[in-house]
Design a protein around this motif. Structure first.
Motif, PDB file in Angstrom:
ATOM      1  N   LYS A   1       0.833  -1.216   0.000  1.00 34.24           N
ATOM      2  CA  LYS A   1       0.000   0.000   0.000  1.00 34.24           C
ATOM      3  C   LYS A   1       0.861   1.257   0.000  1.00 34.24           C
ATOM      4  O   LYS A   1       0.540   2.238  -0.672  1.00 34.24           O
ATOM      5  CB  LYS A   1      -0.953   0.001   1.187  1.00 34.24           C
ATOM      6  CG  LYS A   1      -2.107  -0.937   0.998  1.00 34.24           C
ATOM      7  CD  LYS A   1      -3.066  -0.896   2.166  1.00 34.24           C
ATOM      8  CE  LYS A   1      -4.163  -1.922   1.923  1.00 34.24           C
ATOM      9  NZ  LYS A   1      -5.153  -1.943   2.974  1.00 34.24           N
TER      10      LYS A   1
ATOM     11  N   GLU B   1       2.210   1.686  -3.507  1.00 34.93           N
ATOM     12  CA  GLU B   1       1.140   2.164  -4.381  1.00 34.93           C
ATOM     13  C   GLU B   1       0.866   3.643  -4.162  1.00 34.93           C
ATOM     14  O   GLU B   1       0.668   4.394  -5.122  1.00 34.93           O
ATOM     15  CB  GLU B   1      -0.140   1.358  -4.156  1.00 34.93           C
ATOM     16  CG  GLU B   1      -0.068  -0.054  -4.680  1.00 34.93           C
ATOM     17  CD  GLU B   1      -1.285  -0.889  -4.317  1.00 34.93           C
ATOM     18  OE1 GLU B   1      -2.066  -0.497  -3.397  1.00 34.93           O
ATOM     19  OE2 GLU B   1      -1.452  -1.946  -4.946  1.00 34.93           O
ATOM     20  N   MET B   2       0.851   4.069  -2.898  1.00 36.74           N
ATOM     21  CA  MET B   2       0.601   5.470  -2.588  1.00 36.74           C
ATOM     22  C   MET B   2       1.669   6.359  -3.221  1.00 36.74           C
ATOM     23  O   MET B   2       1.360   7.375  -3.848  1.00 36.74           O
ATOM     24  CB  MET B   2       0.581   5.669  -1.063  1.00 36.74           C
ATOM     25  CG  MET B   2       0.315   7.087  -0.616  1.00 36.74           C
ATOM     26  SD  MET B   2       0.429   7.287   1.178  1.00 36.74           S
ATOM     27  CE  MET B   2       2.180   7.067   1.452  1.00 36.74           C
ATOM     28  N   HIS B   3       2.924   5.961  -3.099  1.00 35.01           N
ATOM     29  CA  HIS B   3       4.008   6.751  -3.672  1.00 35.01           C
ATOM     30  C   HIS B   3       3.951   6.740  -5.204  1.00 35.01           C
ATOM     31  O   HIS B   3       4.241   7.760  -5.838  1.00 35.01           O
ATOM     32  CB  HIS B   3       5.366   6.242  -3.179  1.00 35.01           C
ATOM     33  CG  HIS B   3       5.670   6.671  -1.776  1.00 35.01           C
ATOM     34  ND1 HIS B   3       6.311   7.855  -1.470  1.00 35.01           N
ATOM     35  CD2 HIS B   3       5.405   6.088  -0.585  1.00 35.01           C
ATOM     36  CE1 HIS B   3       6.429   7.978  -0.171  1.00 35.01           C
ATOM     37  NE2 HIS B   3       5.886   6.913   0.401  1.00 35.01           N
TER      38      HIS B   3
ATOM     39  N   GLU C   1       1.213   6.510  -7.006  1.00 32.97           N
ATOM     40  CA  GLU C   1       0.102   7.384  -7.377  1.00 32.97           C
ATOM     41  C   GLU C   1       0.527   8.850  -7.354  1.00 32.97           C
ATOM     42  O   GLU C   1       0.200   9.607  -8.262  1.00 32.97           O
ATOM     43  CB  GLU C   1      -1.092   7.161  -6.450  1.00 32.97           C
ATOM     44  CG  GLU C   1      -1.813   5.856  -6.695  1.00 32.97           C
ATOM     45  CD  GLU C   1      -2.939   5.603  -5.692  1.00 32.97           C
ATOM     46  OE1 GLU C   1      -3.288   6.520  -4.921  1.00 32.97           O
ATOM     47  OE2 GLU C   1      -3.428   4.465  -5.681  1.00 32.97           O
ATOM     48  N   VAL C   2       1.255   9.250  -6.328  1.00 33.22           N
ATOM     49  CA  VAL C   2       1.746  10.628  -6.227  1.00 33.22           C
ATOM     50  C   VAL C   2       2.682  10.922  -7.398  1.00 33.22           C
ATOM     51  O   VAL C   2       2.570  11.961  -8.054  1.00 33.22           O
ATOM     52  CB  VAL C   2       2.455  10.872  -4.877  1.00 33.22           C
ATOM     53  CG1 VAL C   2       3.192  12.200  -4.869  1.00 33.22           C
ATOM     54  CG2 VAL C   2       1.454  10.793  -3.730  1.00 33.22           C
TER      55      VAL C   2
ATOM     56  N   THR D   1       2.803   9.453 -10.307  1.00 36.63           N
ATOM     57  CA  THR D   1       2.023   9.475 -11.554  1.00 36.63           C
ATOM     58  C   THR D   1       1.313  10.827 -11.719  1.00 36.63           C
ATOM     59  O   THR D   1       1.316  11.394 -12.819  1.00 36.63           O
ATOM     60  CB  THR D   1       0.981   8.333 -11.563  1.00 36.63           C
ATOM     61  OG1 THR D   1       1.684   7.096 -11.459  1.00 36.63           O
ATOM     62  CG2 THR D   1       0.144   8.344 -12.817  1.00 36.63           C
ATOM     63  N   LYS D   2       0.744  11.342 -10.638  1.00 36.26           N
ATOM     64  CA  LYS D   2       0.080  12.648 -10.715  1.00 36.26           C
ATOM     65  C   LYS D   2       1.067  13.750 -11.061  1.00 36.26           C
ATOM     66  O   LYS D   2       0.748  14.672 -11.823  1.00 36.26           O
ATOM     67  CB  LYS D   2      -0.629  12.951  -9.391  1.00 36.26           C
ATOM     68  CG  LYS D   2      -1.863  12.122  -9.175  1.00 36.26           C
ATOM     69  CD  LYS D   2      -2.496  12.390  -7.836  1.00 36.26           C
ATOM     70  CE  LYS D   2      -3.681  11.448  -7.620  1.00 36.26           C
ATOM     71  NZ  LYS D   2      -4.272  11.611  -6.280  1.00 36.26           N
TER      72      LYS D   2
END
Length: 93
Positions: A78, A81-83, A85-86, A88-89
């Protein structure tokens, strides 16, 4: 006309806090250390068949994750994944 490629690297992701929390509750995690002096191959000539079978079973059990370890791995995933997502944004702005 040309193809544009953007490469962006994130930063180091640390899991020390998750591992420390797990080990405080459940004890040290088992770590693979390669060939150890007590490995089956090194003791094959010295041990009896039942001893060798017991060693083999113990080595196999070391590779089976406990429920608690799987929960730890889920927390690590998790965080990754969080890192991602950041990151990717940031890249897709």
């Amino acid at each position: 006309k040309g193809l544009q490629i953007q490469i962006q690297f994130g930063h180091e992701i640390n899991f020390d806090d998750l591992i420390q929390e797990h080990e405080e509750k459940h004890g040290k995690l088992w770590k693979y250390r390669g060939k150890e002096p007590t490995s089956i191959g090194n003791n094959a000539a010295q041990g009896s068949q039942p001893q060798l079978q017991q060693q083999q079973q113990q080595q196999q059990e070391n590779w089976v994750s406990s429920k608690e370890e799987r929960m730890l791995y889920g927390k690590i995933v998790k965080r990754i994944e969080m890192h991602l997502e950041v990151l990717t944004k940031e890249v897709c702005r």
